[in-house]
Structures are given as structure tokens and as C-alpha cells.
Design a protein around this motif. Structure first.
Motif, PDB file in Angstrom:
ATOM      1  N   ILE A 107       0.824  -1.208   0.000  1.00 28.53           N
ATOM      2  CA  ILE A 107       0.000   0.000   0.000  1.00 28.53           C
ATOM      3  C   ILE A 107       0.861   1.262   0.000  1.00 28.53           C
ATOM      4  CG2 ILE A 107      -1.597   1.342   1.432  1.00 28.53           C
ATOM      5  CD1 ILE A 107      -3.029  -1.297   2.043  1.00 28.53           C
ATOM      6  N   PRO A 108       1.909   1.365   0.832  1.00 28.56           N
ATOM      7  CA  PRO A 108       2.744   2.571   0.753  1.00 28.56           C
ATOM      8  C   PRO A 108       3.377   2.780  -0.616  1.00 28.56           C
ATOM      9  CG  PRO A 108       3.132   1.459   2.823  1.00 28.56           C
ATOM     10  CD  PRO A 108       2.285   0.531   1.992  1.00 28.56           C
ATOM     11  N   HIS A 109       3.775   1.688  -1.291  1.00 28.76           N
ATOM     12  CA  HIS A 109       4.400   1.860  -2.606  1.00 28.76           C
ATOM     13  C   HIS A 109       3.363   2.234  -3.669  1.00 28.76           C
ATOM     14  CE1 HIS A 109       7.678  -0.573  -0.647  1.00 28.76           C
ATOM     15  NE2 HIS A 109       8.308   0.482  -1.101  1.00 28.76           N
ATOM     16  N   LEU A 110       2.149   1.694  -3.587  1.00 25.79           N
ATOM     17  CA  LEU A 110       1.087   2.147  -4.487  1.00 25.79           C
ATOM     18  C   LEU A 110       0.762   3.620  -4.218  1.00 25.79           C
ATOM     19  CD1 LEU A 110      -1.414  -0.869  -4.452  1.00 25.79           C
ATOM     20  CD2 LEU A 110       0.262  -0.291  -6.220  1.00 25.79           C
ATOM     21  N   ALA A 111       0.790   4.004  -2.939  1.00 24.41           N
ATOM     22  CA  ALA A 111       0.525   5.397  -2.595  1.00 24.41           C
ATOM     23  C   ALA A 111       1.599   6.316  -3.165  1.00 24.41           C
ATOM     24  CB  ALA A 111       0.436   5.549  -1.076  1.00 24.41           C
ATOM     25  N   LEU A 112       2.857   5.910  -3.075  1.00 21.91           N
ATOM     26  CA  LEU A 112       3.930   6.731  -3.649  1.00 21.91           C
ATOM     27  C   LEU A 112       3.733   6.918  -5.150  1.00 21.91           C
ATOM     28  CD1 LEU A 112       7.170   5.426  -1.877  1.00 21.91           C
ATOM     29  CD2 LEU A 112       6.080   7.650  -1.597  1.00 21.91           C
ATOM     30  N   GLU A 113       3.309   5.847  -5.815  1.00 23.34           N
ATOM     31  CA  GLU A 113       3.143   5.900  -7.265  1.00 23.34           C
ATOM     32  C   GLU A 113       1.978   6.789  -7.681  1.00 23.34           C
ATOM     33  OE1 GLU A 113       2.238   2.841 -11.010  1.00 23.34           O
ATOM     34  OE2 GLU A 113       2.795   2.060  -9.026  1.00 23.34           O
ATOM     35  N   HIS A 114       0.866   6.739  -6.943  1.00 29.47           N
ATOM     36  CA  HIS A 114      -0.340   7.431  -7.379  1.00 29.47           C
ATOM     37  C   HIS A 114      -0.669   8.702  -6.584  1.00 29.47           C
ATOM     38  CE1 HIS A 114      -1.585   4.247 -10.157  1.00 29.47           C
ATOM     39  NE2 HIS A 114      -1.119   3.396  -9.249  1.00 29.47           N
ATOM     40  N   LEU A 115      -0.192   8.782  -5.342  1.00 30.65           N
ATOM     41  CA  LEU A 115      -0.541   9.926  -4.506  1.00 30.65           C
ATOM     42  C   LEU A 115       0.586  10.932  -4.382  1.00 30.65           C
ATOM     43  CD1 LEU A 115      -2.462   8.097  -1.608  1.00 30.65           C
ATOM     44  CD2 LEU A 115      -3.326   8.925  -3.815  1.00 30.65           C
ATOM     45  N   GLY A 116       1.805  10.543  -4.776  1.00 34.28           N
ATOM     46  CA  GLY A 116       2.908  11.491  -4.781  1.00 34.28           C
ATOM     47  C   GLY A 116       3.820  11.372  -3.568  1.00 34.28           C
ATOM     48  N   ILE A 142      -6.368   9.742  -6.535  1.00 35.17           N
ATOM     49  CA  ILE A 142      -7.054   8.799  -5.654  1.00 35.17           C
ATOM     50  C   ILE A 142      -7.704   7.676  -6.460  1.00 35.17           C
ATOM     51  CG2 ILE A 142      -8.969   8.529  -4.025  1.00 35.17           C
ATOM     52  CD1 ILE A 142      -6.731   9.901  -2.735  1.00 35.17           C
ATOM     53  N   HIS A 143      -8.331   8.035  -7.570  1.00 40.20           N
ATOM     54  CA  HIS A 143      -9.007   7.036  -8.396  1.00 40.20           C
ATOM     55  C   HIS A 143      -8.008   5.982  -8.881  1.00 40.20           C
ATOM     56  CE1 HIS A 143     -12.174   5.453 -10.937  1.00 40.20           C
ATOM     57  NE2 HIS A 143     -11.402   5.554 -11.992  1.00 40.20           N
ATOM     58  N   GLY A 144      -6.851   6.429  -9.363  1.00 44.49           N
ATOM     59  CA  GLY A 144      -5.820   5.502  -9.827  1.00 44.49           C
ATOM     60  C   GLY A 144      -5.274   4.649  -8.702  1.00 44.49           C
ATOM     61  N   PHE A 145      -5.147   5.230  -7.504  1.00 40.44           N
ATOM     62  CA  PHE A 145      -4.655   4.481  -6.356  1.00 40.44           C
ATOM     63  C   PHE A 145      -5.587   3.321  -6.026  1.00 40.44           C
ATOM     64  CE2 PHE A 145      -5.077   3.922  -1.707  1.00 40.44           C
ATOM     65  CZ  PHE A 145      -3.833   3.367  -1.433  1.00 40.44           C
ATOM     66  N   PHE A 146      -6.892   3.572  -5.968  1.00 42.30           N
ATOM     67  CA  PHE A 146      -7.820   2.507  -5.615  1.00 42.30           C
ATOM     68  C   PHE A 146      -7.964   1.484  -6.737  1.00 42.30           C
ATOM     69  CE2 PHE A 146      -9.252   5.208  -2.099  1.00 42.30           C
ATOM     70  CZ  PHE A 146      -9.317   4.259  -1.090  1.00 42.30           C
ATOM     71  N   ASP A 147      -7.862   1.917  -7.986  1.00 39.84           N
ATOM     72  CA  ASP A 147      -7.861   0.949  -9.083  1.00 39.84           C
ATOM     73  C   ASP A 147      -6.676  -0.002  -8.945  1.00 39.84           C
ATOM     74  OD1 ASP A 147     -10.182   1.720 -10.303  1.00 39.84           O
ATOM     75  OD2 ASP A 147      -9.219   2.899 -11.894  1.00 39.84           O
ATOM     76  N   ALA A 148      -5.490   0.555  -8.652  1.00 37.16           N
ATOM     77  CA  ALA A 148      -4.288  -0.265  -8.499  1.00 37.16           C
ATOM     78  C   ALA A 148      -4.397  -1.173  -7.276  1.00 37.16           C
ATOM     79  CB  ALA A 148      -3.056   0.633  -8.383  1.00 37.16           C
ATOM     80  N   LEU A 149      -4.975  -0.651  -6.188  1.00 40.12           N
ATOM     81  CA  LEU A 149      -5.133  -1.452  -4.974  1.00 40.12           C
ATOM     82  C   LEU A 149      -6.063  -2.636  -5.216  1.00 40.12           C
ATOM     83  CD1 LEU A 149      -4.646  -1.886  -1.956  1.00 40.12           C
ATOM     84  CD2 LEU A 149      -6.524  -0.284  -1.507  1.00 40.12           C
ATOM     85  N   HIS A 150      -7.205  -2.386  -5.857  1.00 43.52           N
ATOM     86  CA  HIS A 150      -8.141  -3.477  -6.138  1.00 43.52           C
ATOM     87  C   HIS A 150      -7.509  -4.521  -7.067  1.00 43.52           C
ATOM     88  CE1 HIS A 150     -11.517  -1.947  -3.958  1.00 43.52           C
ATOM     89  NE2 HIS A 150     -11.629  -0.853  -4.666  1.00 43.52           N
ATOM     90  N   ALA A 151      -6.659  -4.063  -7.991  1.00 42.80           N
ATOM     91  CA  ALA A 151      -6.009  -4.997  -8.913  1.00 42.80           C
ATOM     92  C   ALA A 151      -5.042  -5.925  -8.178  1.00 42.80           C
ATOM     93  CB  ALA A 151      -5.268  -4.220 -10.004  1.00 42.80           C
ATOM     94  N   GLU A 152      -4.464  -5.451  -7.078  1.00 40.59           N
ATOM     95  CA  GLU A 152      -3.493  -6.248  -6.335  1.00 40.59           C
ATOM     96  C   GLU A 152      -4.153  -7.163  -5.311  1.00 40.59           C
ATOM     97  OE1 GLU A 152      -0.307  -6.526  -6.734  1.00 40.59           O
ATOM     98  OE2 GLU A 152       0.032  -4.937  -8.186  1.00 40.59           O
ATOM     99  N   LEU A 153      -5.335  -6.796  -4.824  1.00 43.15           N
ATOM    100  CA  LEU A 153      -5.964  -7.537  -3.741  1.00 43.15           C
ATOM    101  C   LEU A 153      -6.786  -8.705  -4.252  1.00 43.15           C
ATOM    102  CD1 LEU A 153      -7.245  -4.629  -1.478  1.00 43.15           C
ATOM    103  CD2 LEU A 153      -5.332  -6.166  -0.983  1.00 43.15           C
ATOM    104  N   SER A 154      -6.863  -9.736  -3.455  1.00 41.00           N
ATOM    105  CA  SER A 154      -7.777 -10.828  -3.744  1.00 41.00           C
ATOM    106  C   SER A 154      -9.214 -10.342  -3.584  1.00 41.00           C
ATOM    107  CB  SER A 154      -7.516 -11.985  -2.778  1.00 41.00           C
ATOM    108  OG  SER A 154      -8.609 -12.873  -2.743  1.00 41.00           O
ATOM    109  N   ALA A 155     -10.136 -10.980  -4.291  1.00 40.69           N
ATOM    110  CA  ALA A 155     -11.552 -10.640  -4.166  1.00 40.69           C
ATOM    111  C   ALA A 155     -12.072 -10.942  -2.767  1.00 40.69           C
ATOM    112  CB  ALA A 155     -12.370 -11.403  -5.202  1.00 40.69           C
ATOM    113  N   ASP A 156     -11.330 -11.733  -1.981  1.00 34.55           N
ATOM    114  CA  ASP A 156     -11.743 -12.065  -0.626  1.00 34.55           C
ATOM    115  C   ASP A 156     -11.343 -11.006   0.392  1.00 34.55           C
ATOM    116  OD1 ASP A 156     -12.933 -14.662  -1.107  1.00 34.55           O
ATOM    117  OD2 ASP A 156     -10.918 -15.348  -1.567  1.00 34.55           O
ATOM    118  N   VAL A 157     -10.673  -9.934  -0.054  1.00 36.15           N
ATOM    119  CA  VAL A 157     -10.309  -8.833   0.827  1.00 36.15           C
ATOM    120  C   VAL A 157     -11.241  -7.661   0.529  1.00 36.15           C
ATOM    121  CG1 VAL A 157      -8.496  -7.262   1.588  1.00 36.15           C
ATOM    122  CG2 VAL A 157      -7.894  -9.584   0.849  1.00 36.15           C
TER     123      VAL A 157
END
Length: 249
Positions: A107-116, A142-157
Motif C-alpha cells: 500500500i505505501p508503494h502504491l501510494a507513492l506511485e499514485h498519490l505522490g 485517488i481514483h488511480g490508487f484505488f484501481d491499483a489497490l483493487h487490482a493487487e488484492l484478492s476478491a476475498d479482501v
């Protein structure tokens, strides 16, 4: 700056620390500091609980096959080390350092990529819920961050967006979604989620249970809720809650 607060809820078997805390409902783990660069992450965590809970938490940190912040569901080759900095009968302070590999993300690395840059992180683990608070620049994706987060997470999370605010002297900003931007199915899904306590803390129902209640496939309900949340986030980020004439702007 703006504030983003969201939580991840893990089903059994998907996160070692969540499984451990689920056995000790009175235990908590919160971050004292958390820092990330493009290729590493280090943090200090403070755990509270009974001696048995702290022993189990320490074991979860020290013996995990891979570091808990990594979003991979199996070892990704990252080098990590964890040390106990302090320990009493009811508290435990742990330091962890994690060196990434090309296939590792968090999550911190996705945040660095999309949130700055210049982000501030705060986390708390309680039972199966992992809550994140991120302070980020106003122009963050923010939109890109959550898209990337959902892509990394299992559907069970499950991911719950708790708060999106602009930070001001009073730490408040108002926002309402525009009419007509959500489909009827998306509005019905969010309405049912609110009515059945999906957004309550603690959560009263998960998406699987809600899908059964509504007679929908879980994948269909999950898609509708996530797309609705993503649309609301996108609208929020296009909304400027601070007037240009405001002397604090």
C-alpha cells in the motif's frame, strides 16, 4: 493536503497478522512510524494486549514467510528483518525493514506511485481489520490508487472507504455526489450496504453475506459497490472545498 482513511478486512487465511489478532479481540497493533521509498519500506509498530496475545503477535512478525505489508499472497523474494525494540507485560514495540523485489508491492508503494511524495501514513490492526490513514497532496490520483489497490488484492479482501476530507484549520470539508452519476444498480447496492451495516464499525455484514441477502452473485455486488465508490472518489477529487478567496487557501 487531504486525508484518506480506508480499511481492509481479511477473510481467514489471507493475512497472518489478521488471523493472529482475530484470536485476541482485545489486542491492537498501531504504527508509530512508517516510511517508504521506491525500493524499501521500514516501520515501527506498537502492540498492546495480554502476554499471550503479544507472544502470538511477535511470532506472527518474526516467522512470517514474507512481510505483512506486501500485497503478494505468497513469498515474493523480498529481504526483510524484524527486531523487538521493547517489551513489557502488555506492550511490544517492533521494528521492521523490507527491501523490495520487482514483483513486490504494498500500500505505501502504491501510494507513492499514485498519490505522490511527502505522504504521511498511520495504520492500526484490530482483529481482521487493517485501517490506513494517509495524508496526501490535493492533486493526488485517488481514483488511480484505488484501481491499483483493487487490482493487487484478492476478491476475498474487502476495502471500505471511511473518510475523504480536505485538511484545514478545522479538518473538515463538505462534499456530496452529483445526481445521476451512479447507475440505479450502484445506488441500490450502496443503499443496501448502508442499511445492513456494511459501513458500520465494527462491520455488521460482509459483501458475501450481503450478496446472499440480496440474491446476487458476490462478484456482481462487489463490482457495483467498488465502481460506485470509485465514482464518488473521482467526483470528490474534482471538487474544491476551499474557496479561492479563503485566506487559508
Amino acid at each position: 493536503m487531504r486525508e484518506l482513511v480506508f480499511a481492509l478486512d481479511y477473510d481467514p487465511g489471507w493475512n497472518t497478522l489478521a488471523d493472529t489478532l482475530a484470536d485476541f479481540p482485545d489486542a491492537r497493533v498501531r504504527s508509530l512510524s512508517l516510511h517508504a521509498t521506491a525500493d524499501s519500506l521500514w516501520r515501527v509498530d506498537h502492540a498492546t494486549g495480554s502476554p499471550d496475545a503479544l507472544s502470538a503477535i511477535e511470532d506472527a512478525f518474526l516467522t512470517a514467510d514474507y512481510y505483512a505489508d506486501c500485497l503478494a499472497t505468497e513469498p515474493c523474494g523480498a529481504d526483510s528483518e524484524t527486531e523487538v525494540l521493547d517489551e513489557t507485560d502488555d506492550t511490544l514495540v517492533l521494528y521492521t525493514y523490507w527491501q523490495r523485489t520487482p514483483v513486490c508491492t504494498s500500500i505505501p508503494h502504491l501510494a507513492l506511485e499514485h498519490l505522490g511524495d511527502g505522504l504521511l501514513f498511520e495504520t492500526q490492526h484490530e482483529q481482521r481489520r487493517h485501517t490506513w490513514r494517509i495524508i496526501h497532496p490535493e492533486d493526488a490520483d485517488i481514483h488511480g490508487f484505488f484501481d491499483a489497490l483493487h487490482a493487487e488484492l484478492s476478491a476475498d479482501v474487502n476495502v471500505e472507504i471511511i473518510r475523504l476530507t480536505g485538511l484545514s484549520a478545522t479538518n473538515t470539508a463538505t462534499f456530496s455526489a452529483e445526481e445521476g452519476t451512479l447507475t440505479r444498480e450502484q445506488r441500490e447496492a450502496l443503499t443496501a450496504a448502508v442499511h445492513h451495516g456494511f459501513y458500520n464499525t465494527p462491520r455488521e455484514i460482509d459483501l458475501g453475506e450481503l450478496a446472499e441477502e440480496l440474491g446476487l452473485p458476490r462478484s456482481t455486488l462487489t463490482y457495483r459497490v467498488r465502481r460506485a465508490e470509485a465514482e464518488i472518489i473521482k467526483q470528490y477529487m474534482n471538487h474544491d472545498p476551499v474557496s479561492p478567496s479563503d485566506p487559508t487557501s
